[in-house]
Motif scaffolding. Structure first.
Motif, short mmCIF file in Angstrom:
data_model
loop_
_atom_site.label_atom_id
_atom_site.label_comp_id
_atom_site.label_asym_id
_atom_site.label_seq_id
_atom_site.Cartn_x
_atom_site.Cartn_y
_atom_site.Cartn_z
N TYR A 79 0.81 -1.22 0.00
CA TYR A 79 0.00 0.00 0.00
C TYR A 79 0.84 1.27 0.00
N ARG A 80 2.11 1.15 -0.35
CA ARG A 80 3.02 2.28 -0.26
C ARG A 80 2.64 3.45 -1.17
N HIS A 81 1.87 3.17 -2.22
CA HIS A 81 1.46 4.25 -3.13
C HIS A 81 0.05 4.76 -2.85
N SER A 82 -0.55 4.30 -1.77
CA SER A 82 -1.90 4.74 -1.46
C SER A 82 -1.93 6.23 -1.17
N PRO A 83 -2.91 6.96 -1.72
CA PRO A 83 -3.01 8.40 -1.44
C PRO A 83 -3.67 8.70 -0.10
N VAL A 84 -4.16 7.64 0.57
CA VAL A 84 -4.80 7.81 1.88
C VAL A 84 -4.20 6.82 2.87
N THR A 85 -4.48 7.06 4.13
CA THR A 85 -4.00 6.17 5.18
C THR A 85 -4.70 4.81 5.09
N VAL A 86 -3.94 3.75 5.28
CA VAL A 86 -4.48 2.39 5.23
C VAL A 86 -4.24 1.71 6.57
N VAL A 87 -5.31 1.20 7.16
CA VAL A 87 -5.24 0.50 8.44
C VAL A 87 -5.77 -0.92 8.25
N LEU A 88 -5.04 -1.90 8.75
CA LEU A 88 -5.49 -3.28 8.74
C LEU A 88 -6.11 -3.59 10.11
N GLU A 89 -7.20 -4.35 10.09
CA GLU A 89 -7.84 -4.73 11.35
C GLU A 89 -8.25 -6.19 11.31
N ARG A 90 -7.81 -6.96 12.31
CA ARG A 90 -8.18 -8.37 12.39
C ARG A 90 -9.44 -8.53 13.26
N PRO A 91 -10.08 -9.69 13.26
CA PRO A 91 -11.33 -9.86 13.98
C PRO A 91 -11.28 -9.52 15.47
N SER A 92 -10.12 -9.64 16.09
CA SER A 92 -9.98 -9.31 17.51
C SER A 92 -10.09 -7.81 17.77
N GLY A 93 -10.03 -7.00 16.71
CA GLY A 93 -10.04 -5.55 16.84
C GLY A 93 -8.66 -4.93 16.80
N GLU A 94 -7.61 -5.75 16.87
CA GLU A 94 -6.25 -5.23 16.78
C GLU A 94 -6.03 -4.60 15.42
N GLN A 95 -5.40 -3.43 15.43
CA GLN A 95 -5.18 -2.69 14.19
C GLN A 95 -3.69 -2.46 13.95
N ALA A 96 -3.36 -2.23 12.69
CA ALA A 96 -2.00 -1.86 12.30
C ALA A 96 -2.09 -0.87 11.15
N THR A 97 -1.50 0.30 11.33
CA THR A 97 -1.46 1.29 10.26
C THR A 97 -0.26 0.99 9.37
N VAL A 98 -0.51 0.68 8.12
CA VAL A 98 0.58 0.29 7.22
C VAL A 98 0.93 1.38 6.22
N ARG A 99 0.11 2.44 6.19
CA ARG A 99 0.40 3.56 5.31
C ARG A 99 -0.26 4.82 5.87
N LYS A 100 0.51 5.89 6.01
CA LYS A 100 -0.03 7.18 6.44
C LYS A 100 0.11 8.16 5.29
N ALA A 101 -1.02 8.69 4.83
CA ALA A 101 -0.98 9.61 3.70
C ALA A 101 -2.31 10.35 3.60
N GLY A 102 -2.26 11.57 3.11
CA GLY A 102 -3.48 12.32 2.80
C GLY A 102 -4.39 12.53 3.99
N ALA A 103 -5.62 12.97 3.66
CA ALA A 103 -6.60 13.26 4.70
C ALA A 103 -7.56 12.10 4.92
N GLY A 104 -7.64 11.18 3.96
CA GLY A 104 -8.57 10.07 4.05
C GLY A 104 -8.00 8.90 4.83
N ARG A 105 -8.90 7.97 5.16
CA ARG A 105 -8.49 6.79 5.93
C ARG A 105 -9.38 5.61 5.56
N VAL A 106 -8.75 4.50 5.23
CA VAL A 106 -9.47 3.28 4.88
C VAL A 106 -9.05 2.18 5.84
#
Length: 207
Positions: free
Chosen positions: A140-167
């Motif tokens: 996701y290094r070229h994503s124009p927005v922030t990308v967060v991964l979330e597993r069923p337990s609710g644990e999250q990991a932000t793998v890309r920080k960019a722009g004003a949006g968030r997915v």
């Protein structure tokens, strides 16, 4: 036996089940082509660099095509046995081949209608969560927005920080890892603005 080794054996079993000419999710490659790729990667130190170095790709393709001409049973045996002791990959098989074997196993399985995600033990999902977080930073290094991964337990990991949006991409670690590796045949949910989700899911996630 390691997770990587288990996936290798399961991959070979699936290849044998579907046959040498069955499609995969690796573009135009058949199971025969994929087997040849894995053999070149682990056994042909002269040709393996072309897998990632564009100017050497022509030679690698030639060697892979020649390898693919071997009898199907021999190709399966060579993939099954893994890298020989003289290969650098022999000593780091558990570390470097988990993603390779897991993803390509799913490439073989999910190229056919009716596939369903496998149910994996928690410890293996934990291993794939680590893989998803690592690979996600590349995929996701070229994503124009922030990308967060979330597993069923609710644990999250932000793998890309960019722009004003968030997915937020939600799913089992196995599914998130596959998506980060560029596969679209996955079971995940995406939360965010429609345009931002489209920007993330349409990315060329190869690397």
């Amino acid at each position: 036996m390691t997770f990587a080794r288990d996936e290798r054996l399961a991959l070979v079993d699936s290849m044998a089940e579907f046959g040498p000419d069955a499609p995969t999710l690796c573009g135009t490659w058949t199971n025969r082509d994929l087997a040849a790729h894995l053999i070149v990667r682990e056994r042909r130190l002269d040709a393996a660099p072309g897998i990632v170095v564009g100017r050497l790709a022509g030679y690698t393709e030639h060697v892979q095509n020649e390898t693919a001409k071997r009898p199907w049973s021999r190709l399966l045996d060579e993939v099954r046995s893994g890298p020989p002791m003289w290969s650098p990959m022999y000593w780091v098989d558990a570390q470097v081949n988990l993603g390779e074997m897991f993803v390509h196993h799913e490439d073989v399985r999910r190229a056919h209608d009716g596939w369903e995600p496998r149910v994996l033990p928690d410890k293996r999902q934990d291993a794939l969560w680590g893989l998803a977080r690592k690979v996600g930073k590349l995929g996701y290094r070229h994503s124009p927005v922030t990308v967060v991964l979330e597993r069923p337990s609710g644990e999250q990991a932000t793998v890309r920080k960019a722009g004003a949006g968030r997915v937020i991409l939600r799913g089992e670690p196995s599914e998130l890892a596959l998506h980060a590796f560029g596969r679209d045949q996955v079971r995940i949910e995406a939360d965010g603005e429609t345009a931002d989700i489209e920007a993330v899911t349409s990315l060329d996630r190869g690397f």
